[in-house]
Design an enzyme around this catalytic site. Structure first.
Site, short mmCIF file in Angstrom:
data_model
loop_
_atom_site.label_atom_id
_atom_site.label_comp_id
_atom_site.label_asym_id
_atom_site.label_seq_id
_atom_site.Cartn_x
_atom_site.Cartn_y
_atom_site.Cartn_z
N ASP A 131 56.05 -2.80 18.15
CA ASP A 131 56.50 -3.25 16.83
C ASP A 131 57.46 -4.42 16.99
O ASP A 131 58.49 -4.30 17.65
CB ASP A 131 57.18 -2.08 16.11
CG ASP A 131 57.85 -2.49 14.81
OD1 ASP A 131 57.43 -3.50 14.21
OD2 ASP A 131 58.80 -1.80 14.40
N ASP A 152 59.74 -2.43 11.50
CA ASP A 152 59.34 -1.56 10.39
C ASP A 152 58.79 -0.21 10.87
O ASP A 152 58.36 0.62 10.06
CB ASP A 152 58.34 -2.25 9.47
CG ASP A 152 56.99 -2.52 10.13
OD1 ASP A 152 56.85 -2.25 11.36
OD2 ASP A 152 56.07 -3.00 9.45
N ASP A 167 52.32 -4.04 15.55
CA ASP A 167 51.72 -5.20 14.87
C ASP A 167 51.17 -6.19 15.88
O ASP A 167 51.31 -6.02 17.10
CB ASP A 167 52.75 -5.87 13.95
CG ASP A 167 54.09 -6.11 14.62
OD1 ASP A 167 54.10 -6.63 15.75
OD2 ASP A 167 55.13 -5.78 14.02
N ASP A 212 37.03 -3.62 16.71
CA ASP A 212 36.43 -2.37 16.27
C ASP A 212 35.56 -2.64 15.05
O ASP A 212 36.02 -3.27 14.08
CB ASP A 212 37.51 -1.35 15.91
CG ASP A 212 37.22 0.03 16.44
OD1 ASP A 212 36.06 0.47 16.30
OD2 ASP A 212 38.12 0.68 17.00
N ASP A 216 32.06 1.90 15.89
CA ASP A 216 32.49 3.25 15.54
C ASP A 216 31.32 4.10 15.04
O ASP A 216 30.56 3.66 14.17
CB ASP A 216 33.57 3.15 14.45
CG ASP A 216 34.24 4.47 14.14
OD1 ASP A 216 34.94 4.99 15.01
OD2 ASP A 216 34.05 4.97 13.01
N GLU A 241 30.01 3.83 20.01
CA GLU A 241 30.52 5.20 20.03
C GLU A 241 29.45 6.10 19.43
O GLU A 241 29.02 5.89 18.29
CB GLU A 241 31.81 5.32 19.23
CG GLU A 241 32.39 6.72 19.27
CD GLU A 241 33.40 7.00 18.17
OE1 GLU A 241 34.29 7.84 18.37
OE2 GLU A 241 33.29 6.39 17.08
N HIS A 259 41.82 6.84 21.23
CA HIS A 259 42.67 7.19 20.08
C HIS A 259 42.28 8.51 19.43
O HIS A 259 43.03 9.03 18.60
CB HIS A 259 42.60 6.08 19.04
CG HIS A 259 41.24 5.90 18.45
ND1 HIS A 259 40.19 5.34 19.15
CD2 HIS A 259 40.74 6.21 17.23
CE1 HIS A 259 39.12 5.32 18.39
NE2 HIS A 259 39.42 5.84 17.22
N ASP A 260 41.12 9.07 19.80
CA ASP A 260 40.66 10.33 19.23
C ASP A 260 40.79 11.51 20.18
O ASP A 260 40.42 12.63 19.82
CB ASP A 260 39.18 10.21 18.81
CG ASP A 260 38.98 9.39 17.55
OD1 ASP A 260 39.92 9.29 16.74
OD2 ASP A 260 37.88 8.82 17.39
#
Length: 589
Positions: free
Chosen positions: A40, A44, A48, A117, A225, A284, A357-358
């Protein structure tokens, strides 16, 4: 010799070296960034694009070739960006197009590539396409999505009126009732992620146009995806209901559907064929079989370069699914991974991964994140990275980041986890502690805690309040502490990647499993011409004895890599807990 390398392994003889027309991604390493949790820059609490750009030195030093960026498009963030409301806009939480182009230019200037992605099985319900589709029954975009009237004999909105009995991946029905039109729309995931109707050629053309738009801006390919779900059996029949289940299993009717190969070949023709450049496409594909993967990745078929299969990351799913985990073992992992190595040996290509990430963190899931944390993190990396295929590293994996000790349901942010908790505890009356125990082990949020850059507050991720909690072990597991340590997990990953880049046998050699029946040792050879690599790893917290074939020849081999601190690898028939050893030799007739 240190525990990492001796002298750099040499190249294969020229006659055995890969050809100049060989795809570049066969010797590449891909690094996945989940932007929300990477770095970051503005305080915030959310990662990013500028934060990513400022950390490119880390990725360049690691040696990766490709950055895969999880979605940065405009989104309501119901599923953290996998619900896209505008494919051609950067979400303000991540920055601007100026930030994106600055990042892309910096990536390219460092000799790396950027893969985006591609999420086109579904959009957000706030995408203009869906808003127009939902506006009326006769909207020109009505059949851009899967709309159906209530089941015969039922009134819309009442239980059982759904057009079929399919369940959603995120619990509940896969159908959402729209009172305004009196019809339901299909959503295999969140109700805010309506499925696109790929049977409509206008949908496909819109997707291809968008893909070309991004390629025109310089991106180097796409990770697609759940791309094997885009073709459905158009009659959308009911699925079988398993004992104890509320909903039917629609998977046989939407996974690897009747037109999936046609759609992917058309995509290749409309987007990549004839376009100058070197691109990467990876699909995927949950539930894909080895036989299907051979078709998807056969270069002569022009579909995708490689697929993400899920077999090995489903081995620890229990009878009630992923949140009912069971212990997997080295035999199962070895058998699954070796089967895919052998099955794609003569056609197609493997994607190699433990994390994304899953998925929960591999060192906690398949390794030992306490006593043998460093050893198991590096042993798992060794067996994965030296197989035939393209390795993928998920952010923080190179540091040995672990699962998060979530204390309560309020600590979770993932829609899948929260929906599961609500259904299991609120609707089924399951024990709250038991449900939370499953979430702690398997929740996707384990992968999504902020990257641990240093022992500074919030692990150096942000100067603000992070959107999800930071793992409290950041004081000892962080990039800054590992950077100068030659025995760190990070240093080991750098050595593994360097070996892949310098030794063609890693990317192009044949694979052969050895010690096939050993209870804990995962061992295999890679062979290219007259050069052979031997990989031995004990995936266990106990010492292991082994009898490697042709042991005498291997005792004279060059030790290339090992994870036992202060001890060089040696072929002596034994391994310490979670020890990994790599050797290289010339084959003598």
């Amino acid at each position: 010799m240190t525990d990492l390398t001796t002298k750099r392994a040499g190249h294969a003889p020229e006659s055995d070296a890969p050809g100049s027309d060989d795809p570049w991604w066969r010797s590449a390493v891909v690094y996945q960034i989940y932007p929300r949790s990477f770095a970051d820059s503005d305080g915030d609490g959310i990662g990013d694009l500028e934060g990513i750009r400022k950390r490119l030195d880390h990725l360049q030093g690691l040696g990766v070739d490709v950055i895969w960026l999880s979605p940065i498009y405009a989104s309501p963030h119901d599923d953290n960006g996998y619900d896209i409301s505008d494919y051609r806009a950067i979400d303000p939480v991540y920055g601007t197009f100026e930030d994106f182009h600055r990042l892309l230019d910096d990536i390219h200037s460092r000799g790396m590539k950027l893969v985006m992605d591609l999420v086109v099985n579904h959009t957000s319900d706030e995408h203009p396409w869906f808003i127009e589709s939902a506006a009326s029954l006769d909207s020109p975009k009505r059949d851009w999505y899967w709309w159906r009237p209530p089941r015969d004999g039922f009134v819309g909105g009442e239980p059982g009126a759904e057009p079929n009995n399919w369940g959603s991946f995120f619990t509940g029905s896969a159908w959402q009732y729209d009172e305004a039109s009196g019809e339901y729309y299909l959503h295999l995931f969140s109700r805010k992620q309506p499925d696109l109707n790929w049977e409509n050629p206008e949908v496909r053309e819109a997707v291809y146009d968008m893909m070309n738009w991004w390629l025109d801006r310089g991106v180097d390919g796409f990770r697609m995806d759940v791309i094997n779900l885009i073709s459905k059996v158009v009659s959308l029949p009911d699925g079988a209901v398993a004992p104890g289940s509320v909903h039917g299993d629609g998977f046989p009717f939407y996974a690897q559907g009747p037109r999936i190969h046609e759609f992917l070949q058309e995509m290749h023709e409309r987007v990549f064929a004839g376009r100058a450049g070197d691109f990467l496409t990876v699909g995927e594909m949950p539930g894909v079989t080895l036989e299907e993967a051979r078709l998807f990745t056969d270069p002569s078929r022009h579909e995708v370069d490689m697929v993400f299969q899920f077999e090995h990351v489903g081995l620890d799913h229990g009878a009630a699914g992923k949140f009912d985990p069971r212990a997997s073992n080295a035999r199962e992992l070895r058998s699954s991974l070796a089967r895919w190595q052998e099955g794609l040996a003569d056609v197609g290509w493997n994607s190699l991964y433990w994390n994304n990430h899953d998925q929960p963190r591999a060192v906690s899931r398949f390794g030992d994140d306490s006593e043998y944390w460093r050893q198991s993190a590096t042993a798992l990396a060794t067996v994965l990275h030296l197989m035939r295929g393209t390795p993928y590293i998920f952010q923080g994996e190179e540091l040995g980041m672990t699962n998060m000790p979530f204390a309560a349901v309020d600590d979770f942010r993932d829609i899948e986890s929260l929906n599961h908790y609500a259904e299991a505890v609120g609707l089924r009356g399951q024990d709250e502690d038991a449900v939370l125990a499953g979430l702690r082990v398997m929740s996707r949020d384990n992968a999504r805690t902020p990257v641990q850059w240093s022992d500074a507050p919030n692990a150096g991720f942000t100067t603000g309040t992070p959107w999800i909690g930071v793992n409290p072990n950041f004081d000892r597991i962080n990039a800054e502490a590992q950077l100068a340590d030659p025995h760190s997990v990070l240093s080991y990953y750098r050595a593994l990647i360097a070996l892949r880049h310098s030794e063609p046998i890693v990317s192009h050699g044949s694979f052969e499993l050895v010690l096939c029946d050993h209870p804990t040792v995962f061992a295999y050879t890679r062979t290219l011409g007259t050069r052979q690599l031997l990989v031995i790893a004990n995936l266990s917290g106990d010492p292991a004895e082994y009898d490697v074939p042709n042991a005498d020849a291997w005792r004279e081999a060059e030790p290339v890599l090992g994870n036992r601190e202060g001890q060089p690898p040696r072929v002596n028939g034994s391994c310490e807990p979670w020890e990994a050893q790599v050797f290289l030799r010339e084959i003598v007739d």
